[in-house]
Design an enzyme around this catalytic site. Structure first.
Site, mmCIF file in Angstrom:
data_model
loop_
_atom_site.group_PDB
_atom_site.id
_atom_site.type_symbol
_atom_site.label_atom_id
_atom_site.label_comp_id
_atom_site.label_asym_id
_atom_site.label_seq_id
_atom_site.Cartn_x
_atom_site.Cartn_y
_atom_site.Cartn_z
ATOM 1 N N GLY A 239 1.076 -1.054 -0.089
ATOM 2 C CA GLY A 239 -0.050 -0.477 -0.344
ATOM 3 C C GLY A 239 0.473 1.572 0.006
ATOM 4 N N GLU A 274 4.076 -6.896 1.766
ATOM 5 C CA GLU A 274 3.888 -7.454 0.792
ATOM 6 C C GLU A 274 3.495 -6.041 -0.855
ATOM 7 O OE1 GLU A 274 -0.407 -8.300 1.013
ATOM 8 O OE2 GLU A 274 0.185 -10.521 2.015
ATOM 9 N N PRO A 275 4.756 -5.126 -0.886
ATOM 10 C CA PRO A 275 4.700 -3.520 -1.268
ATOM 11 C C PRO A 275 4.358 -4.395 -3.005
ATOM 12 C CG PRO A 275 6.898 -4.518 -0.781
ATOM 13 C CD PRO A 275 6.428 -5.459 -0.418
ATOM 14 N N ARG A 277 3.104 -2.283 -5.644
ATOM 15 C CA ARG A 277 3.280 -0.253 -6.605
ATOM 16 C C ARG A 277 4.880 0.007 -5.991
ATOM 17 N NH1 ARG A 277 -0.977 2.464 -7.760
ATOM 18 N NH2 ARG A 277 -1.899 1.628 -6.460
ATOM 19 N N ARG A 313 -5.260 2.922 -15.905
ATOM 20 C CA ARG A 313 -5.505 3.862 -14.047
ATOM 21 C C ARG A 313 -5.475 5.662 -14.299
ATOM 22 N NH1 ARG A 313 -1.654 5.721 -11.650
ATOM 23 N NH2 ARG A 313 -2.692 4.874 -9.600
ATOM 24 N N TYR A 317 -9.160 5.494 -11.564
ATOM 25 C CA TYR A 317 -9.252 6.417 -11.105
ATOM 26 C C TYR A 317 -8.627 7.316 -10.706
ATOM 27 C CZ TYR A 317 -7.172 1.275 -9.276
ATOM 28 O OH TYR A 317 -7.464 0.526 -9.323
ATOM 29 N N CYS A 344 -13.282 3.770 -28.333
ATOM 30 C CA CYS A 344 -14.148 4.475 -28.596
ATOM 31 C C CYS A 344 -15.254 3.898 -26.811
ATOM 32 C CB CYS A 344 -15.419 3.009 -28.980
ATOM 33 S SG CYS A 344 -14.703 2.885 -30.801
ATOM 34 N N GLU A 345 -14.067 4.754 -26.161
ATOM 35 C CA GLU A 345 -14.682 5.349 -25.014
ATOM 36 C C GLU A 345 -13.985 6.721 -24.104
ATOM 37 O OE1 GLU A 345 -16.455 3.098 -21.933
ATOM 38 O OE2 GLU A 345 -16.727 1.874 -23.482
ATOM 39 N N TYR A 373 0.585 -2.013 -11.868
ATOM 40 C CA TYR A 373 -1.387 -1.924 -12.650
ATOM 41 C C TYR A 373 -1.521 -1.447 -13.248
ATOM 42 C CZ TYR A 373 -1.347 -2.736 -7.871
ATOM 43 O OH TYR A 373 -0.993 -3.267 -6.070
#
Ligand SMILES: *Cc1c(COP(=O)(O)O)cnc(C)c1O
Length: 417
Positions: A239, A274-275, A277, A313, A317, A344-345, A373
């Site tokens: 995190g 548990e890294p 990122r 991402r 986000y 197409c978004e 990610y």
């Protein structure tokens, strides 16, 4: 610290110019710096050197086998969240005692595979899962090592989609149910209670949520000890955030570690971290080519050959990613543009209203901080084959995942007979 820098106006990954890689492998592609990955892991490991610990890299952040292999060679264990990720760490020869298995929806098959492999422990997220693991371990005639993932109900102050430690999130066992479930777990004959696990969210930029969560958790650890349920492992999840933009940078691993270790004074626990990122995020870029430049009314769009299927991402986000020209030209003006993909978004963008050097059609640009990610969340939306992945080490580069072909993409589709 990362190893992406300009040399003679060409953006390099370590000693290799990104335009040279583009020439060789085409675009779009992800490029990872081996040196940066190793450096990030080493900094993290050193930060916890004073404590008994195991750094279990979170495979879902970037699960390419070459990256897992590189990290394993430097002593990393792994945090997996599926049978597929178990297969990945098996293929790089990671021993079971360096693997922890997280996730709210472990299937029977996934649990069996992990039991057969002999992983260090399951991070159990519900009563049902605990009983399922007990039953399956019984069938296989083994004892399953488990930690219970406790939800400490603290607000990590991060994006709601990557916040996991609040009551309303699906993750973990509610704090006030924890003691009861530990008591029950102790009575299960095929469960070995090894520890406690807690992961409150991702891209945290301050230390206080980590410390608040740890304080709550340690209260529980002490209570359990008094109850005759001593724990050997404390898994503090991942995190820790990374700098994506120029705003105040998140705490460094060193500060993160000392804040946690201060609280842990006097506890005899082996830590698991548990890294994800923080190891991979700034070790990778997405290189894409400008297909078109288009002016609509008062807006200029830079349309690239990478899209939200490659790096989702921003769409998911509203994330910020730095964007740089791969080759800087003398006297490049700056202008405010949207950098968008071909999909197409309207959510298909990399930057909005961003002041950037004036790109031309055909230019290459690098979307920074795409190592975590990025590829691992990519999809085939719009029937787009997934991008190639490249790793650089020193003055050498290698393709670590070939660009997907249309044949591969369509391989499993069958017309109704
Ligand atoms: C995603 C995840 C991680 C890694 O999170 P980062 O923010 O990438 O460090 C660690 N543990 C669990 C259980 C996760 O779900």
């Amino acid at each position: 610290m990362d190893h992406f820098h300009y040399q003679d106006d060409r953006l390099h990954c370590e000693e290799v110019a990104l335009d040279r890689i583009a020439e060789a492998v085409g675009t779009p592609f992800f490029c990872y710096s081996g040196k940066t990955l190793r450096h990030h892991l080493a900094v993290f490991q050193q930060a916890f050197a004073k404590a008994k610990h195991l750094v279990c890299y979170s495979v879902k952040a970037n699960s390419n086998l070459a990256i897992l292999d590189l990290l394993a060679r430097d002593g990393a264990g792994f945090d997996i969240v599926s049978g597929g990720e178990l297969e990945r760490v098996r293929r790089i020869g990671c021993p079971g005692h360096k693997i922890v298995f997280s996730g709210v929806g472990k299937t029977k098959e996934e649990i069996r595979q992990a039991l057969e492999y002999g992983i260090l422990m399951f991070n159990v997220e519900s009563r049902s899962e605990l009983y399922r693991i007990d039953t399956l371990a019984g069938e296989l005639g083994v004892r399953a090592s488990v930690a219970l993932r406790i939800n400490p109900d603290v607000d990590p102050n991060t994006h709601p989609h990557i916040s996991t430690g609040l009551k309303r999130n699906k993750f973990g066992i509610p704090y006030h149910n924890a003691l009861d479930l530990y008591r029950d777990a102790q009575r299960l004959s095929h469960i070995q209670l090894l520890g406690l696990d807690c992961h409150i969210g991702s891209q945290l930029t301050t230390l206080s949520p980590f410390v608040d969560a740890l304080k709550r958790i340690l209260t529980l650890v002490s209570t359990l000890k008094h109850e005759g349920i001593p724990l050997a492992y404390l898994d503090l999840g991942g995190g820790l955030g990374i700098p994506y933009d120029q705003s105040r940078p998140p705490p460094l691993p060193d500060h993160y570690a000392s804040a946690l270790l201060r609280e842990l004074d006097g506890f005899d626990l082996t830590l698991i971290l548990e890294p994800g990122r923080v190891i991979a995020g700034n070790a990778g870029v997405l290189v894409t080519r400008v297909e078109y430049i288009k002016d609509n009314e008062d807006k200029r769009f830079i349309i690239t050959d990478a899209g939200m299927n490659d790096l989702m991402r921003p769409a998911l986000y509203d994330a910020y990613h730095g964007i740089q020209p791969v080759v800087r030209r003398f006297g490049m003006e700056e202008e405010v543009v949207d950098v968008v993909g071909p999909i197409c978004e309207s959510g298909d963008f990399f930057a909005r209203n961003r002041l950037l050097p004036a790109f031309s059609e055909g230019d290459l640009l690098a979307v920074r901080s795409s190592g975590a990610y990025g590829f691992s969340m990519s999809s085939n939306y719009n029937t787009r084959p997934r991008a190639a992945e490249v790793m650089v080490q020193g003055d050498r580069f290698a393709i670590i995942r070939r660009r997907e072909t249309l044949d591969e993409l369509l391989h499993n589709e069958i017309l109704f007979p």
